[in-house]
Design a protein around this motif. Structure first.
Motif, PDB file in Angstrom:
ATOM      1  N   ARG A  73       0.997  -1.134   0.124  1.00  0.00           N
ATOM      2  CA  ARG A  73       0.001  -0.070  -0.008  1.00  0.00           C
ATOM      3  C   ARG A  73       0.784   1.169   0.168  1.00  0.00           C
ATOM      4  O   ARG A  73       0.641   2.200  -0.846  1.00  0.00           O
ATOM      5  CB  ARG A  73      -0.831   0.002   1.249  1.00  0.00           C
ATOM      6  CG  ARG A  73      -2.288  -0.749   0.819  1.00  0.00           C
ATOM      7  CD  ARG A  73      -3.241  -0.113   2.087  1.00  0.00           C
ATOM      8  NE  ARG A  73      -2.637  -0.099   3.418  1.00  0.00           N
ATOM      9  CZ  ARG A  73      -2.727  -1.292   4.267  1.00  0.00           C
ATOM     10  NH1 ARG A  73      -3.381  -2.428   3.728  1.00  0.00           N
ATOM     11  NH2 ARG A  73      -2.258  -1.116   5.403  1.00  0.00           N
ATOM     12  N   VAL A  74       1.847   1.213   0.904  1.00  0.00           N
ATOM     13  CA  VAL A  74       2.927   2.270   0.819  1.00  0.00           C
ATOM     14  C   VAL A  74       3.394   2.496  -0.503  1.00  0.00           C
ATOM     15  O   VAL A  74       3.483   3.672  -0.948  1.00  0.00           O
ATOM     16  CB  VAL A  74       3.689   2.092   2.040  1.00  0.00           C
ATOM     17  CG1 VAL A  74       4.946   3.355   2.185  1.00  0.00           C
ATOM     18  CG2 VAL A  74       3.068   2.170   3.338  1.00  0.00           C
ATOM     19  N   ILE A  75       3.935   1.520  -1.279  1.00  0.00           N
ATOM     20  CA  ILE A  75       4.421   1.758  -2.098  1.00  0.00           C
ATOM     21  C   ILE A  75       3.703   2.125  -3.142  1.00  0.00           C
ATOM     22  O   ILE A  75       4.029   3.086  -4.197  1.00  0.00           O
ATOM     23  CB  ILE A  75       5.063   0.058  -2.880  1.00  0.00           C
ATOM     24  CG1 ILE A  75       6.409  -0.117  -1.701  1.00  0.00           C
ATOM     25  CG2 ILE A  75       5.689   0.510  -4.167  1.00  0.00           C
ATOM     26  CD1 ILE A  75       6.832  -1.628  -2.177  1.00  0.00           C
ATOM     27  N   LYS A  76       2.381   1.987  -3.285  1.00  0.00           N
ATOM     28  CA  LYS A  76       1.321   2.477  -4.165  1.00  0.00           C
ATOM     29  C   LYS A  76       1.214   3.863  -4.002  1.00  0.00           C
ATOM     30  O   LYS A  76       1.313   4.710  -4.915  1.00  0.00           O
ATOM     31  CB  LYS A  76       0.069   1.703  -3.961  1.00  0.00           C
ATOM     32  CG  LYS A  76      -0.771   1.410  -5.408  1.00  0.00           C
ATOM     33  CD  LYS A  76      -1.828   0.645  -5.057  1.00  0.00           C
ATOM     34  CE  LYS A  76      -3.060   0.797  -6.052  1.00  0.00           C
ATOM     35  NZ  LYS A  76      -4.193  -0.162  -5.809  1.00  0.00           N
ATOM     36  N   THR A  77       0.928   4.246  -2.767  1.00  0.00           N
ATOM     37  CA  THR A  77       1.056   5.790  -2.698  1.00  0.00           C
ATOM     38  C   THR A  77       1.945   6.551  -2.958  1.00  0.00           C
ATOM     39  O   THR A  77       1.819   7.608  -3.626  1.00  0.00           O
ATOM     40  CB  THR A  77       0.699   5.950  -0.955  1.00  0.00           C
ATOM     41  OG1 THR A  77      -0.043   4.956  -0.654  1.00  0.00           O
ATOM     42  CG2 THR A  77       0.073   7.273  -0.697  1.00  0.00           C
ATOM     43  N   ALA A  78       3.301   5.956  -2.641  1.00  0.00           N
ATOM     44  CA  ALA A  78       4.473   6.580  -3.086  1.00  0.00           C
ATOM     45  C   ALA A  78       4.486   6.650  -4.576  1.00  0.00           C
ATOM     46  O   ALA A  78       4.699   7.824  -5.017  1.00  0.00           O
ATOM     47  CB  ALA A  78       5.684   5.596  -2.712  1.00  0.00           C
TER      48      ALA A  78
END
Ligand SMILES: Nc1ncnc2c1ncn2[C@@H]1O[C@H](COP(=O)(O)OP(=O)(O)OP(=O)(O)O)[C@@H](O)[C@H]1O
Ligand SMILES: [Mg+2]
Length: 564
Positions: free
Chosen positions: A507-512
């Motif tokens: 999820r964090v990677i997607k947001t990034a």
């Protein structure tokens, strides 16, 4: 002074041995001329008599339906096997092997064989262990102790000095693969991590080679299963496999394996060591992956291991030694024939129990404290719901039993939850959680401070029975924990390895990814830095590198905080 001999027995899947201690040194008993083991095979002969060992193995190809092999795999299963018209329990079949060992050893040594130590794989459950004890009793033996095979192997090698070392035992036998990482300190053996596969061993190699040999036979019926022919081919395969441990090429010449289109079928081929290694490549690879996982669990690297002990007949396969020595760089030991290392260790254990002189202290102690979580008062006077209360402190010699009384914390409490932990920290959250159970349906209107007795009973086979008793009503709940199965986690009281929350990371990677989409070209450097961190984070996640992931997540958050 007369000293009673306690013999050590390695009751293997394929072969069994017996040994004893003489002048401080283990002696493996010669059971038949030139033979120091018997096959763990039981059969019925043509007259209906029970036969064992070589005699039984020799008839396996001709009468597979009257012969039982690899019974160890069925121990504790509750099933039965048939020989002729009769059904036998696995404990009964094993007892025939033990009885044969007893009789042959008595004849060969002149000593009475009554008290014995029997080895079992480290992963054997309580039921499997008690089935082993039952087999001993049926054979007229007094099983004074059951010990784990890798511990026995380490005992055979353990030295008298006070050095401390990390030892890895790679035990590949006929039917099972066992890997154990141990720490030996001043003669005390502590198991740090274990793993294994109870369906990996020489039998599988024989089968792989048998299928390879079968592929050289004509089609049709020859490629189908056939009990007798397969048994014969498996025997041939085992002989070829053993020869290939010392020769690089073996000639197979077997005549009349059946008839095809009216002509006799013979097998005539050369099998090379390389052919064989190809057939067992997957199995060996599996064993090395398990080895990696044990080292990882203990949070070590292969260079931290002081020595690697080879046990089990299958480790005579040269490829195994090569990989462990060359690819892993282990300091490999096989001074003691891997075939006999376990039984010799069992004899050492027998000698220790019977009080023979040994210039080393080798006692069974528990390597980590065991206790429960309770509500307590911290030194500063605050209530602490995570207090760790130890029942069996580390280095207590086992068997050991301990009961402590605890109190219900509020009025009308209906249930008490017992959370069991292992470790050394005062707070449970820094120890290893093991198991939990509930003592419920407590009688109504119970005042706060009612007494509940908690008992830990640690038996010699590594099983701990935890019970909770409500003293008022007499209501009791129990749970059995197999300590052998939980070693490796939370070593020295470190917490369980944190689990990586991969979904969160993704999820964090997607947001990034979305955020850098907003960056214009003037901030190319930041963009590249973020992309680089994402890449590293993905790699760390693939490697299950918890600490790495945490650090990179923090870095990423830092970098992203600069973007609106
Ligand atoms: N020289 C050799 N090369 C390869 N394999 C061998 C050699 N000698 C024996 N073996 C194999 O070793 C296996 C037997 O090993 P061992 O006696 O240690 O097993 P076990 O103790 O009966 O089994 P387990 O430990 O699985 O219960 C058999 O599969 C046998 O074919
Ligand atoms: Mg073995």
């Amino acid at each position: 002074m007369f000293m009673e001999k306690i013999f050590g027995i390695d009751l293997g899947t394929t072969n069994s041995e017996i040994a004893y201690l003489e002048k401080g040194k283990p002696v493996v008993v010669e059971l038949e001329e030139g033979k120091y083991f018997i096959p763990s095979v039981v059969g019925l002969d043509r007259k209906g008599n029970i036969i064992t060992g070589f005699e039984a193995r020799n008839q396996y190809a001709a009468f597979p339906e009257d012969t039982v092999v690899s019974i160890k795999r069925m121990m504790g299963s509750g099933g039965t096997v048939s020989m002729g018209a009769k059904e036998y329990t696995p404990a009964e079949v094993s007892s025939f092997i033990l009885k044969s060992l007893k009789e042959k050893a008595e004849k060969s040594t002149g000593f009475k064989v009554e008290k014995v130590v029997i080895t079992v794989p480290a992963y054997f459950s309580d039921v499997q262990r008690s089935d082993t004890i039952k087999a001993g009793e049926l054979a007229g033996l007094d099983v004074v102790r059951i010990i784990n095979e890798p511990t026995a192997a380490a005992l055979a090698y353990s030295s008298a000095d006070n050095s401390s070392e990390k030892v890895l035992v790679y035990d590949l036998g006929g039917g099972t693969f066992d890997i154990s990482l141990m720490e030996i300190e001043k003669g005390l053996i502590e198991v740090m991590a274990t793993d294994g596969d109870c369906y990996l061993g020489g039998d599988d190699f024989d089968r792989a080679l048998r299928d390879f040999l079968r592929s050289f036979l004509p089609g049709g019926d020859f490629q189908k299963e056939d009990l007798k022919r397969d048994a014969r081919l498996k025997n041939i395969s085992e002989a070829v496999k053993i020869d290939l441990s010392t020769q690089s090429l073996v000639r197979v010449e077997e005549s009349f394996l059946g008839a095809y289109k009216g002509k006799p079928v013979n097998l005539e081929i050369d099998v090379s060591r390389i052919d064989f290694e190809k057939q067992i490549e997957d199995e060996l690879e599996r064993s090395f992956r398990l080895l990696d996982s044990v080292i990882n669990t203990a949070e070590l690297e292969s260079s931290d291991i002081d020595r690697l002990i080879l046990a089990g007949g299958s480790t005579r396969i040269p490829k195994i030694m090569d990989v462990l020595r060359e690819d892993y760089g282990f300091n490999v030991h096989r001074e003691i024939d891997p075939y006999f290392c376990v039984v010799m260790g069992a004899a050492v254990q027998g000698g220790i129990i019977s009080g023979e002189e040994l210039d080393r202290i080798l006692v069974d102690v528990n390597s980590h404290s065991l206790g429960i979580c309770c509500l307590g008062v911290s030194p500063t006077g605050e209530l602490n719901p995570d207090l760790y209360s130890v029942l069996i402190p580390r280095n207590t010699s086992i068997p050991s039993s301990m009961t402590k009384t605890y109190y219900t914390s509020y009025e009308n409490q209906k249930a008490v939850t017992i959370d069991i932990y292992q470790g050394e920290d005062r707070s449970v959250d820094r120890n290893t959680f093991i198991a939990s159970f509930v003592l419920d349906q407590l009688p109504g209107k119970l005042p706060a401070g009612s007494e509940v007795d908690i008992t830990f009973e640690y038996n010699i086979n590594g099983l701990v029975e935890v019970s909770a008793l409500d003293r008022g009503s007499g209501k009791i709940e129990k749970l059995e924990v197999d300590i052998n199965r939980i070693t490796g986690e939370g070593k020295e009281g470190k917490p369980n390895k944190a689990v990586i929350d991969k979904r969160k990371i993704k999820r964090v990677i997607k947001t990034a990814g979305k955020k850098i989409g907003k960056l214009n070209d003037s901030r190319l450097e930041l963009k590249l830095e973020i992309l680089d961190t994402i890449k590293k984070l993905e790699d760390a996640m693939d490697l299950d590198d918890t600490a790495g992931c945490e650090k990179l997540l923090a870095d990423l958050a830092d970098l992203l905080s600069g973007i609106k």
